[in-house]
Design a protein around this motif. Structure first.
Motif, PDB file in Angstrom:
ATOM      1  N   SER B  46       0.807  -1.229   0.000  1.00 49.19           N
ATOM      2  CA  SER B  46       0.000   0.000   0.000  1.00 49.19           C
ATOM      3  C   SER B  46       0.835   1.271   0.000  1.00 49.19           C
ATOM      4  O   SER B  46       0.316   2.346  -0.265  1.00 49.19           O
ATOM      5  N   GLN B  65       1.313   6.955   0.068  1.00 49.06           N
ATOM      6  CA  GLN B  65       0.659   5.778  -0.530  1.00 49.06           C
ATOM      7  C   GLN B  65       1.323   5.413  -1.841  1.00 49.06           C
ATOM      8  O   GLN B  65       1.905   6.241  -2.523  1.00 49.06           O
ATOM      9  N   GLU B  67       0.014   5.006  -4.569  1.00 40.91           N
ATOM     10  CA  GLU B  67      -0.556   5.756  -5.698  1.00 40.91           C
ATOM     11  C   GLU B  67       0.203   7.046  -5.983  1.00 40.91           C
ATOM     12  O   GLU B  67       0.137   7.593  -7.071  1.00 40.91           O
ATOM     13  N   GLN B  70       5.006   6.858  -9.208  1.00 43.09           N
ATOM     14  CA  GLN B  70       4.727   6.445 -10.590  1.00 43.09           C
ATOM     15  C   GLN B  70       4.914   4.936 -10.713  1.00 43.09           C
ATOM     16  O   GLN B  70       4.325   4.291 -11.542  1.00 43.09           O
ATOM     17  N   GLN B 262      -2.430  15.582  -4.597  1.00 40.35           N
ATOM     18  CA  GLN B 262      -2.681  14.270  -3.995  1.00 40.35           C
ATOM     19  C   GLN B 262      -2.626  14.377  -2.473  1.00 40.35           C
ATOM     20  O   GLN B 262      -1.912  15.195  -1.920  1.00 40.35           O
TER      21      GLN B 262
END
Lengths: 351, 281
Positions: B46, B65, B67, B70, B262
């Motif tokens: 995660s 995280q 996400e 890249q 983000q």
């Protein structure tokens, strides 16, 4: 012993101030040598290893409208003064919008450089701010300590990367290690490396370009036939390098780095007699090598029409083998003793 | 452009390998928890969690995280190591901290596994820096056992309301006292310094108050020197959640929006200095 000089042109004054500011960042005290045609700021490093020295040569005609000096004796028509460049820098700070700045050597109670700044004022008479900067007069018997350094053959010369990037990297590296290794090759590649037990960091610069050297003197003959990719390195005190990078205020158009290896021959090609003759204090360097360097400078840097001065900053490393790194920057002339920082000024002025 | 993974010797895969287009997404978060030299990094599928502790009373965690990266891949279930956070930050910011608009440092991070150093590859403007940082055995981390079922009081505030307060905390006070109550003063920060006591009250109907769930009056004191570093996280964040449990343990959770919009989180856990849970105003 007399000296008086005057600067009227504001651009010259600003440029001179920037040079003095740069010198002030590099040396706490230095020698100011005055001759009929030139001024020199000299930091002669007496420390055998790991120190830095500096030599800055300015053509007086490029800065001063009036310049008269007279040494103590006709056959030695030079003046050597010891001063704190920070004092001169501070005096020149008040001269940012001056109409004229006059510098004179006086000896009221003790020898001083009197800097008289004529500032514009609303009334007819101008305001004059005078600074007396104490100086020490260096007796002639000691002049030999400050003679022009002779320059050994370098092993590699390369243009420096963008100084701002180099400065950021070296600043961070300073937090991690006391020494930095600079290596460069003839293929336009330069690496900055630090290595400790905890961390090792290498920054790679590419496509920097290597300056072309005059071939008739055989100066780069040690470079000919050498592998372009092989690196020549120097290990130096990181604080000294940062001092140079952080303190410089003149923005060079180009900066050159030259690495000299002394007392070691890891090259398979012929070691030159000159190099073998090099002793730790450089005295054995043959004078003609210096002349060769000057010829190169005149030939290659002459294209910078308005070149006003040259600078050389030298940093020695701490090991027995004297590695020397020479950085050349266009704009300030520091002595080319060890860390060759050669700066050539490029001024766009009518002078 | 992210780097392509340099192949590991003998064809092994890296235990942890990650790419980030803008290293600042990582470095700014790590600075928010940089109050000790060493940090423990935990990488799972995660994402990355970096933990810093002090005095066995305070723990800060920065979560980045997967996400955000890249590319982010962890071979085993989790990879954990201890590393010098100061050195890591110096390396991540090798090209400087001031950012010119449009320029960013690209990062690639690789870790072969236990006993191997952490490799960082950073690139900006064509200049590449390679760093190799030695890792150590991970420390055992404190477990504050703070789960949402045990929460007694919870407040969510907009950070701008607290920033000035935290920046100007009276550091001559040994403690920061936090009072949370369903009745007045609702939410109060107090210090007791050389010049006297200072109380800062936030009413429950204030614009800055996003959520207010206090069931019990609680007053707890925390060592101010331990909490002061959380000001860095507060400065970066847009919202902060303040929670306490029955034992007076404090959880501060900061929601941080990075340059690309983000969301990342930083949390601080702190043990109380003295425990005064009875109704006391």
């Amino acid at each position: 012993m007399r000296f008086r000089a005057k600067i009227v042109d504001l651009a010259c004054l600003n440029h001179f101030s920037r040079i003095v500011n740069t010198i002030a960042k590099l040396a706490k005290t230095c020698i100011l040598r005055l001759t009929v045609c030139k001024l020199y700021f000299i930091l002669s490093d007496k420390v055998a290893n790991g120190g830095a020295s500096m030599w800055c040569e300015l053509s007086q005609g490029n800065f001063f409208d009036e310049f008269q000096m007279e040494g103590a004796a006709a056959e030695h028509n030079e003046i050597y003064l010891e001063l704190v460049p920070e004092n001169l820098s501070r005096a020149l700070k008040t001269a940012q919008n001056a109409k004229a700045v006059k510098i004179k050597l006086t000896n009221k109670h003790c020898p001083c450089l009197r800097v008289a700044v004529e500032l514009p004022s609303l009334s007819i008479s101008s305001r004059i701010v005078t600074h007396d900067i104490p100086v020490g007069v260096i007796p002639r018997r000691m002049w030999n300590d400050f003679r022009e350094p002779s320059v050994p053959d370098f092993d590699v010369s390369i243009y420096l990367p963008v100084l701002k990037t180099m400065k950021s990297v070296v600043e961070r590296m300073k937090n991690l290690s006391n020494f930095i290794v600079i290596e460069a090759n003839l293929n336009g590649e330069m690496n900055l490396k630090i290595e400790t037990d905890l961390v090792s960091v290498t920054t790679h610069f590419k496509d920097l370009g290597n300056p072309p050297w005059a071939s008739e003197d055989g100066c780069p003959s040690s470079a000919q036939g050498r592998d372009l990719e092989s690196m020549t390195e120097a290990c130096i005190d990181i604080k000294k390098l940062l001092q140079l990078l952080a303190g410089q205020q003149v923005n060079p158009t180009k900066a050159l780095c030259m690495i000299f290896m002394m007392g070691q021959s890891d090259f398979t090609d012929d070691t030159k007699l000159g190099r073998m003759a090099i002793g730790p204090d450089g005295h054995a360097i043959i004078q003609h090598k210096l002349d060769r360097l000057k010829k190169w400078a005149d030939k290659n840097l002459g294209k910078f029409r308005k070149e006003k001065f040259k600078a050389l900053y030298l940093v020695r490393n701490n090991s027995i083998h004297h590695y020397m790194l020479r950085l050349t920057q266009l704009e300030s002339n520091l002595s080319e003793k060890d860390l060759g920082v050669l700066m050539d000024a490029k001024l766009d002025m009518s002078k | 452009m992210p780097f392509s993974a340099p192949p590991a010797a003998s064809g092994e895969r890296y235990a942890l390998s990650a790419s980030l287009d803008n290293a600042r997404h990582l470095s700014s978060l790590l600075r928010a928890v940089h109050f000790q030299d060493h940090a423990t990094c935990l990488a799972t599928a995660s994402g990355l969690r970096v933990t810093v502790e002090d005095a066995k009373c305070i723990q800060a965690n920065a979560f980045i995280q997967a996400e955000i990266f890249q590319e982010f891949s962890v071979q085993e279930e989790s990879v954990m190591f201890r590393i010098s956070l100061s050195v890591l930050l110096d390396c991540l910011t090798i090209f400087g901290t001031s950012s010119l608009p449009g320029t960013s440092t690209a990062l690639r991070m690789c870790y072969r596994g236990y006993g191997y150093p952490l490799m960082l590859f950073l690139e900006e403007g064509g200049v590449v820096t390679v760093c190799k940082i030695n890792t150590q055995e991970p420390d055992e981390l404190l477990d504050f056992d703070f789960c949402s079922t045990k929460v007694v009081n919870k407040i969510i505030l907009q950070s701008e309301g607290l920033r000035e307060a935290f920046a100007e905390l009276d550091m001559t006070s040994e403690v920061l006292q936090i009072t949370m109550s369903p009745d007045k003063p609702y939410f109060r920060l107090s210090t007791f310094g050389n010049a006297g006591s200072a109380h800062l009250d936030y009413p429950r109907d204030s614009d800055l108050m996003e959520a207010f769930h206090c069931s019990q009056t609680q007053t707890n004191r925390y060592k101010i020197s331990l909490l002061k570093p959380s000001t860095k996280a507060l400065a970066l964040s847009c919202k902060v959640s303040i929670r306490t449990d029955a034992q007076g343990f404090l959880s501060l959770q900061y929601m941080i929006r990075n340059e690309d919009g983000q969301i990342c989180f930083v949390e601080y856990y702190c043990c109380p200095d003295e425990n005064i849970t009875e109704a006391e105003l």
